[in-house]
Design a protein around this motif. Structure first.
Motif, PDB file in Angstrom:
ATOM      1  N   TYR A   1       0.861  -1.188   0.000  1.00 34.39           N
ATOM      2  CA  TYR A   1       0.000   0.000   0.000  1.00 34.39           C
ATOM      3  C   TYR A   1       0.895   1.234   0.000  1.00 34.39           C
TER       4      TYR A   1
ATOM      5  N   SER B   1     -10.391  -3.256  -3.856  1.00 33.04           N
ATOM      6  CA  SER B   1     -11.773  -3.413  -3.385  1.00 33.04           C
ATOM      7  C   SER B   1     -12.352  -2.076  -2.970  1.00 33.04           C
TER       8      SER B   1
ATOM      9  N   ASN C   1     -12.999  -7.389   8.882  1.00 35.30           N
ATOM     10  CA  ASN C   1     -12.338  -6.184   9.344  1.00 35.30           C
ATOM     11  C   ASN C   1     -13.428  -5.282   9.912  1.00 35.30           C
TER      12      ASN C   1
ATOM     13  N   ASP D   1     -18.107  -9.044   1.568  1.00 36.51           N
ATOM     14  CA  ASP D   1     -16.759  -8.509   1.314  1.00 36.51           C
ATOM     15  C   ASP D   1     -15.776  -9.460   1.982  1.00 36.51           C
TER      16      ASP D   1
ATOM     17  N   TYR E   1     -10.334 -11.698   3.531  1.00 34.32           N
ATOM     18  CA  TYR E   1      -9.538 -12.473   4.503  1.00 34.32           C
ATOM     19  C   TYR E   1      -9.920 -13.950   4.603  1.00 34.32           C
TER      20      TYR E   1
ATOM     21  N   THR F   1     -10.112  -9.323  -3.327  1.00 29.32           N
ATOM     22  CA  THR F   1      -9.020  -8.385  -3.610  1.00 29.32           C
ATOM     23  C   THR F   1      -7.669  -9.098  -3.596  1.00 29.32           C
TER      24      THR F   1
ATOM     25  N   SER G   1      -5.264  -7.613  -2.289  1.00 35.05           N
ATOM     26  CA  SER G   1      -4.470  -6.873  -1.305  1.00 35.05           C
ATOM     27  C   SER G   1      -3.888  -7.710  -0.169  1.00 35.05           C
ATOM     28  N   LYS G   2      -4.639  -8.662   0.374  1.00 33.61           N
ATOM     29  CA  LYS G   2      -4.129  -9.348   1.558  1.00 33.61           C
ATOM     30  C   LYS G   2      -3.496 -10.693   1.217  1.00 33.61           C
TER      31      LYS G   2
HETATM   32  C1  LIG Z   1     -13.073  -5.583   4.536  1.00 31.91           C
HETATM   33  C2  LIG Z   1     -12.220  -4.840   3.572  1.00 31.91           C
HETATM   34  N1  LIG Z   1     -12.743  -4.479   2.397  1.00 31.91           N
HETATM   35  C3  LIG Z   1     -12.025  -3.789   1.496  1.00 31.91           C
HETATM   36  C4  LIG Z   1     -10.722  -3.422   1.753  1.00 31.91           C
HETATM   37  C5  LIG Z   1      -9.997  -2.602   0.729  1.00 31.91           C
HETATM   38  O1  LIG Z   1      -9.007  -3.333   0.136  1.00 31.91           O
HETATM   39  P1  LIG Z   1      -8.238  -2.900  -1.137  1.00 31.91           P
HETATM   40  O2  LIG Z   1      -6.823  -2.776  -0.738  1.00 31.91           O
HETATM   41  O3  LIG Z   1      -8.457  -4.001  -2.113  1.00 31.91           O
HETATM   42  O4  LIG Z   1      -8.808  -1.627  -1.655  1.00 31.91           O
HETATM   43  C6  LIG Z   1     -10.123  -3.793   2.961  1.00 31.91           C
HETATM   44  C7  LIG Z   1      -8.754  -3.385   3.276  1.00 31.91           C
HETATM   45  O5  LIG Z   1      -8.281  -3.372   4.354  1.00 31.91           O
HETATM   46  C8  LIG Z   1     -10.903  -4.514   3.885  1.00 31.91           C
HETATM   47  O6  LIG Z   1     -10.405  -4.888   5.069  1.00 31.91           O
END
Ligand SMILES: Cc1ncc(COP(=O)(O)O)c(C=O)c1O
Length: 659
Positions: free
Chosen positions: A14, A337, A417, A450, A453, A486, A488-489
């Motif tokens: 990020y 996301s 989250n 969503d 994780y 996503t 991302s994680k």
């Molecule tokens: C539940 C949730 N949705 C969406 C996102 C956004 O992720 P992205 O990095 O894909 O924009 C996060 C990021 O922490 C998240 O925890």
């Protein structure tokens, strides 16, 4: 760049919302060469022109506002302001606004050289009198294209350019689609907040490539930093804002992300993955093996829906994992996301729907949705409980009687989250049953699942340990769910790739929104992601992440058990990256003030050492203050040793400040 571990990690991680400090510093040097003085607060790096236009529309344009343009060619770029935000586009003749100009918000000048000196003066003067902004498009990165900016005394001119036009980068052509904007800091602050809600941050890989390409050119150049101090009055700024601009919520996490760079601070705040776990070698390998045809594709524009190969790869991946049947038509690609959440907000606004969500809920959803629907249209309900389901039914009865459209339900049910909870299969089934019964009666409730994780599941890793999984809502009820995934994680947040997955009836609506907004995701990260998924590397990599993050999840639970005073409560993390810690209300702790004033600034003394640390105060995760007595802790970034130390210090802080 990827072969250098530090630069490689930065290009997968990020970044800051307005872009990398290093790249903005380089940009400031280039702009200084054009006579434009700018500090980092005045500069932003964006994915493409359409992102900038969406943001300008978001912050400033109300339906019926007038946007003037200089040349019919500009219509292309300004279309989103008319089509989505309802601006009226009018052509400017010889730089002069007519007396019946309407409620002018923006004037877009693509070639200031074509304006006579008098016309420029009159335009700047009118901007001040009628209170509007001017966007000046940089001309091929040359200094003559900044004439309005250079005479801008009130901070009304926003200077917009493409990196591909900077002479030293022109050989890269369209390869790097990133663009930049220079604006006075008060305007940039609003744009930064809107950008945080729209895409969170700009693609780090492409920024890394630019940094590398620019360094021989700018290194050693002197830069005349200094804030663009020209400011519009607060009343005028207020008057410029759109209704969405007025609703923008500064994100607590964006502020706290800035703490991440404080030397020695133990960071349990932002949900930032451990950069040591990025699959750098594998990505390098993919990039090195792209064929000439693939490079051609990477150099080109993508489409609003995303590249077919990535959509197909993700459809196959999820179909196999969930035992369902998806095709590329069921998948859309977004800039992370976060952009999908922004689209959910727009979708809800268009339908006139409220958003029903848990408390606590993901704050990025709140920051994305609130500009579109307002805080009052977000309702918290605990839909895991019979009471919550009852509230939902009552809501439906009232809404149907008064003709209010069906709501959108937003959930992070799998190690979500901020709370990290795992909904049981039965809880999922109960909600689906209720929603199905509504839908059978024509009440079209949509569930957004969503799920960044879900695959980071730390149960069942050791021999004899039970693997605890709950099926996704998507697998249980594919026709009634929009599922968000996503990169991302599980791969790389810097790649800014998110996925909207769902049934065609909804996908068409989302695709249409994306087309209206001209959502574009850079092709290169999409190609890399497609290969990462198709080759099976993603699946393998997730197993590595599970094992590594499980160690930290165990450590934070042990540290909490060891140090926290009796009365503090949390659920031991079985997956994801977070623990939600609740502190008795009657202890009277102001967890937000304690974070900023004590944890980060003063620090807490433990065993003769001053320990500074950061967490996210729970209040950010609801709109009704129902979560003010909790904090979210992220265990992904810190080492096991740092986790112990930070939790020790946090427990001490609680002891010292409790009633
Ligand atoms: C539940 C949730 N949705 C969406 C996102 C956004 O992720 P992205 O990095 O894909 O924009 C996060 C990021 O922490 C998240 O925890």
């Amino acid at each position: 760049m990827l072969s250098d571990p530090e630069a490689g990690q930065a290009s997968l991680q990020y970044g800051l919302t307005l872009g990398s400090r290093e790249l903005r510093t380089q940009l400031a040097k280039i702009l200084a060469g054009m006579g434009i003085k700018s500090d980092l607060d005045n500069l932003g790096i964006f994915h493409n022109f359409s992102e900038v236009m969406i943001l300008l529309g978001e912050v400033f344009i109300n339906p019926g506002d007038v946007v003037y343009y200089q040349s019919p060619q500009d219509l292309n770029i300004l279309q989103v302001l008319a089509e989505y935000y309802g601006a009226e586009l009018k052509q400017l003749s010889s730089g002069i606004l007519p007396p019946d100009a309407g409620r002018v918000k923006l004037v877009y000048i693509s070639n200031s050289k074509q304006l006579s000196p008098e016309a420029k003066e009159i335009l700047l003067d009118m901007a001040s009198k009628l209170n509007f902004l001017i966007v000046e498009r940089s001309l091929n990165g040359d200094s003559d294209g900044s004439e309005l900016k250079l005479s801008d005394k009130e901070g009304r001119v926003l200077f917009l350019g493409a990196f591909s036009e900077i002479p030293v980068l022109s050989s890269l052509g369209e390869f790097i689609p990133l663009v930049y904007l220079e604006a006075s800091s008060q305007l940039m602050e609003k744009i930064e907040i809107a950008k945080g809600a729209l895409t969170l941050c700009t693609n780090s890989l492409l920024q890394g490539m630019l940094i590398k390409a620019l360094s021989p050119y700018v290194d050693g150049k002197e830069v005349n930093f200094g804030k663009d101090e020209t400011q519009i009055s607060p009343e005028e700024l207020q008057d410029l804002l759109s209704y969405r601009g007025e609703r923008l919520m500064p994100s607590e996490i964006r502020e706290i992300l800035k703490y991440a760079s404080i030397e020695g601070l133990l960071y349990l705040a932002g949900g930032v993955p451990d950069p040591q776990l990025f699959p750098l070698d594998k990505i390098l390998n993919i990039v090195n093996n792209l064929t000439p045809e693939e490079w051609m594709e990477a150099l080109n524009y993508s489409s609003h829906k995303g590249l077919p190969e990535l959509r197909a790869a993700m459809a196959d991946y999820i179909s196999e994992r969930e035992g369902i049947n998806l095709t590329e038509d069921n998948v859309l690609i977004t800039n992370g996301s976060q952009q999908a959440l922004d689209l959910i907000g727009r979708f809800a606004e268009r339908r006139g729907s409220k958003i029903i969500t848990e408390s606590p809920t993901y704050l990025g959803m709140l920051t994305a949705a609130v500009p579109h629907i307002g805080e009052e249209d977000i309702l918290h309900m605990d839909l895991r409980t019979p009471q919550g389901l009852n509230n939902l039914s009552q809501y439906r009865t009232g809404a149907m009687q008064s003709g209010v459209p069906a709501p959108v339900i937003y959930l992070t049910p799998t190690f979500g989250n901020p709370a990290g909870y795992l909904w049981t299969e039965q809880e999922r089934r109960n909600l689906i049953d209720v929603v199905k019964s509504f839908r059978n009666q024509g009440y079209d409730v949509l569930i957004i699942e969503d799920d960044p994780y879900g695959e980071l599941n730390y149960t069942g890793l050791n021999p004899g340990e039970e693997l605890i999984i709950a099926p996704t809502f998507l697998s249980m009820y594919p026709e009634g769910i929009i599922y968000l995934a996503t990169n991302s994680k599980v791969f790389s947040p810097g790649s800014r790739i998110g996925y909207i997955v769902g049934d065609n009836q909804y996908m068409d609506e989302f695709a249409q929104l994306m087309e209206e907004l001209e959502v574009e995701v850079s092709a290169l990260p999409q190609l890399i992601s497609a290969e990462f998924i198709k080759s099976g590397m993603l699946k393998e990599h997730i197993q590595v992440l599970r094992r590594e993050y499980a160690k930290k999840a165990r450590a934070i639970d042990e540290a909490l058990r060891k140090y926290m005073p009796e009365g503090v409560e949390w659920t031991p993390p079985q997956g994801g990256l977070f623990v939600w810690v609740e502190i008795p209300q009657e202890w009277g702790l102001d967890l937000k003030a304690l974070l900023h004033d004590v944890a980060v600034k003063e620090g807490v003394n433990i065993d003769g050492e001053n320990v500074k640390f950061a967490y996210v105060p729970g209040g950010a995760f609801s709109i009704d203050h129902s979560t003010d007595n909790a904090v979210r802790l992220c265990f992904a970034t810190a080492t096991v040793e740092e986790i112990y130390k930070a939790i020790h210090a946090f427990a001490e802080l609680i002891r010292q400040h409790r009633r």
